[in-house]
Write a protein that holds these residues in place. Structure first.
Motif, short mmCIF file in Angstrom:
data_model
loop_
_atom_site.label_atom_id
_atom_site.label_comp_id
_atom_site.label_asym_id
_atom_site.label_seq_id
_atom_site.Cartn_x
_atom_site.Cartn_y
_atom_site.Cartn_z
N THR A 139 68.83 50.39 40.79
CA THR A 139 70.41 50.57 40.36
C THR A 139 70.50 51.64 39.22
O THR A 139 71.45 53.20 39.76
N TYR A 140 69.56 52.94 39.33
CA TYR A 140 69.49 54.40 39.47
C TYR A 140 67.96 54.43 40.37
O TYR A 140 67.02 55.16 40.27
N PRO A 141 68.55 54.85 41.78
CA PRO A 141 68.37 55.91 42.90
C PRO A 141 67.37 56.77 42.31
O PRO A 141 66.01 57.75 42.69
N GLU A 142 67.61 57.09 41.89
CA GLU A 142 67.81 58.87 41.18
C GLU A 142 66.45 58.97 40.53
O GLU A 142 65.45 59.98 40.21
N LEU A 143 65.67 57.80 39.85
CA LEU A 143 64.83 57.60 38.71
C LEU A 143 63.45 57.41 39.85
O LEU A 143 62.47 57.22 39.27
N LYS A 144 63.86 57.39 41.29
CA LYS A 144 62.18 56.79 41.61
C LYS A 144 61.86 58.33 41.86
O LYS A 144 62.08 58.65 41.89
N VAL A 145 60.42 57.47 41.44
CA VAL A 145 59.45 58.80 41.84
C VAL A 145 58.76 58.25 43.25
O VAL A 145 58.25 57.35 43.52
N SER A 175 61.26 61.17 32.60
CA SER A 175 62.46 61.36 32.34
C SER A 175 63.19 63.33 33.04
O SER A 175 62.47 64.13 32.53
N PHE A 176 63.84 62.86 33.37
CA PHE A 176 64.33 64.01 34.19
C PHE A 176 66.13 63.52 34.40
O PHE A 176 66.40 62.61 34.98
N GLY A 177 66.67 65.04 35.24
CA GLY A 177 68.40 64.74 34.82
C GLY A 177 68.80 63.89 34.61
O GLY A 177 69.96 63.23 34.68
N GLY A 178 68.62 64.46 33.19
CA GLY A 178 69.91 63.88 32.42
C GLY A 178 69.40 62.02 31.73
O GLY A 178 70.67 61.29 31.16
N LYS A 179 67.98 60.93 32.27
CA LYS A 179 68.08 59.77 32.09
C LYS A 179 66.54 60.40 31.47
O LYS A 179 65.39 60.59 32.16
N ALA A 180 66.44 59.08 30.78
CA ALA A 180 65.02 58.74 30.26
C ALA A 180 64.71 57.57 30.53
O ALA A 180 65.75 56.45 29.62
N ARG A 233 59.86 46.04 28.22
CA ARG A 233 62.18 45.71 28.66
C ARG A 233 61.64 47.37 28.86
O ARG A 233 61.51 48.17 28.45
N TYR A 234 62.15 47.45 29.80
CA TYR A 234 62.61 48.96 30.02
C TYR A 234 63.94 49.60 30.01
O TYR A 234 64.95 48.96 29.99
N ILE A 235 63.85 50.66 29.23
CA ILE A 235 64.99 51.36 28.92
C ILE A 235 65.79 52.18 29.35
O ILE A 235 65.47 53.29 29.32
N VAL A 236 67.12 53.24 29.97
CA VAL A 236 67.25 54.40 30.70
C VAL A 236 68.27 54.53 29.55
O VAL A 236 69.31 53.85 29.28
N PHE A 237 68.39 55.86 29.44
CA PHE A 237 68.70 56.27 28.47
C PHE A 237 68.90 57.87 28.74
O PHE A 237 68.57 58.04 29.60
N THR A 238 70.37 58.13 28.23
CA THR A 238 71.03 59.24 28.71
C THR A 238 71.04 60.13 27.44
O THR A 238 70.43 60.13 26.50
N VAL A 239 69.59 61.36 28.31
CA VAL A 239 69.48 62.26 27.44
C VAL A 239 69.76 63.95 27.32
O VAL A 239 70.76 63.72 28.36
N PRO A 240 70.13 64.87 26.77
CA PRO A 240 70.65 66.56 27.59
C PRO A 240 69.54 66.30 29.31
O PRO A 240 68.56 66.04 29.23
N ALA A 241 69.96 67.15 30.08
CA ALA A 241 69.99 67.77 31.32
C ALA A 241 68.73 68.16 30.60
O ALA A 241 67.46 67.60 31.89
N ASP A 242 68.11 68.94 30.23
CA ASP A 242 66.91 69.89 30.00
C ASP A 242 65.69 69.09 28.63
O ASP A 242 65.20 70.26 28.79
N ALA A 243 65.89 68.14 28.73
CA ALA A 243 65.20 67.00 27.82
C ALA A 243 64.04 66.59 28.65
O ALA A 243 64.65 65.02 29.64
#
Length: 100
Positions: free
Chosen positions: A88-94, A45-50, A11-21
Motif C-alpha cells: 500500500t505504501y511502497p515508500e516504506l519498503k526497506v 519511521s521515516f518520510g513522515g510515516k511510522a 497488527r501493523y499500523i502506519v501513522f503520520t508523524v512529523p517528517a523529522d521524527a
C-alpha cells in the motif's frame, strides 16, 4: 515459523508523524506503553510515516498515545502483515539484506 496460536496475532499500523521524527522519537512517544505491552515495536519511521507493531487489543491505546505525542497524527492503515503495508505504501519498503 511460529504458529499464531502460540505467538499471538499482531497488527501493523502506519501513522503520520512529523517528517523529522525518527524511530527514536516514536519509541520515546510510546515508552509509557512499552512496559505493559510486550509486543509493541516500532518497525520503521521515516518520510513522515511510522510503522508500529502491536497486538489487536492494544490498537486503540497505541493510537491514543501517538495522537497525544504527535498532534495531528493519524493512522493510515492497519494490517496483519507487513507485506500489505508495504504494498500500500511502497515508500516504506526497506532494502533487503544480501543473502550469503
Amino acid at each position: 515459523m511460529v504458529v499464531k496460536s502460540v505467538r499471538g496475532r499482531r497488527r501493523y499500523i502506519v501513522f503520520t508523524v512529523p517528517a523529522d521524527a525518527g524511530r527514536n522519537e516514536v519509541l520515546d512517544a510510546l515508552s509509557e506503553l512499552a512496559a505493559e505491552m510486550p509486543d509493541l515495536r516500532v518497525i520503521t519511521s521515516f518520510g513522515g510515516k511510522a510503522v508500529v507493531r502491536c497486538s489487536p487489543d492494544e490498537i486503540e491505546a497505541v493510537r491514543a498515545a501517538m495522537s497525544g505525542a504527535f498532534p495531528g497524527s493519524e493512522s493510515l492503515i492497519t494490517s496483519g502483515t507487513l507485506r500489505k503495508v508495504r504494498e500500500t505504501y511502497p515508500e516504506l519498503k526497506v532494502p533487503q539484506k544480501k543473502k550469503r
